[in-house]
Write a protein that holds these residues in place. Structure first.
Motif: not given
Length: 171
Positions: A5-8, A15-18, A64-66
């Motif tokens: 599944f996709h995590i934006p 920074l990069r939030l991945r 859908g978030y975390g």
């Protein structure tokens, strides 16, 4: 390995939030074993860090978030920041933890602003809370810097915690 599944991915100036990766485990386990983790239920062993990594991936799948894993532009994995809403919590929480050696550089502030904006614009969440141990002066200072204000103190299951309310407006 990619998730099913996709995590934006979010990008800030530095920074990069991945999405979380299995390769994050060593840094997470080191943080969890250290004394600073006591504000989030530690110290804990590597197995608990593994369970935390899996729980975070499950949180993304379910809600859908975390937590995002936060990397610098140079590729250093510096901590985790995101919005979590565990069973029994009063509402979604903007939360953060930076690993040893990466504090005091504004990374948590920068990543939290990005996560908070994503929660508002992509998910329609907010104004968010942050649940902070009353003895965690660094997190209290960050919440205040983010514009959050102490709303109340909750007795908690194990010990009391402060609930800070973030502003409605996305900064």
């Amino acid at each position: 390995m990619s998730l099913a599944f996709h995590i934006p991915t979010l990008a800030t100036e530095r920074l990069r939030l991945r999405e979380p990766h299995e390769s994050d485990l060593d840094a997470m386990a080191a943080f969890g074993a250290g004394p600073r983790s006591h504000f989030i239920g530690g110290p804990q062993g590597r197995r608990d860090a593994w369970r935390g990594l899996l729980a975070n991936i499950g949180h993304w799948a379910l809600r859908g978030y975390g937590f995002w894993s936060v990397d610098t532009a140079q590729g250093d994995f510096v901590g985790r920041v995101g919005v979590i809403f565990h069973d029994g919590w009063p509402e979604p929480e903007l939360a953060w933890h930076l690993f040893d050696g990466f504090e005091g550089r504004g990374y948590a502030h920068e990543a939290a602003l990005a996560a908070r904006a994503d929660a508002k614009t992509r998910l329609g969440l907010g104004p968010l809370i942050s649940m902070i141990d009353p003895e965690n002066a660094r997190s209290i200072a960050l919440a205040t810097r983010l514009g959050a204000r102490l709303e109340r103190t909750d007795p908690g299951e194990r010990k009391p915690f402060h609930i800070f309310r973030h502003p409605e407006a996305v900064q």
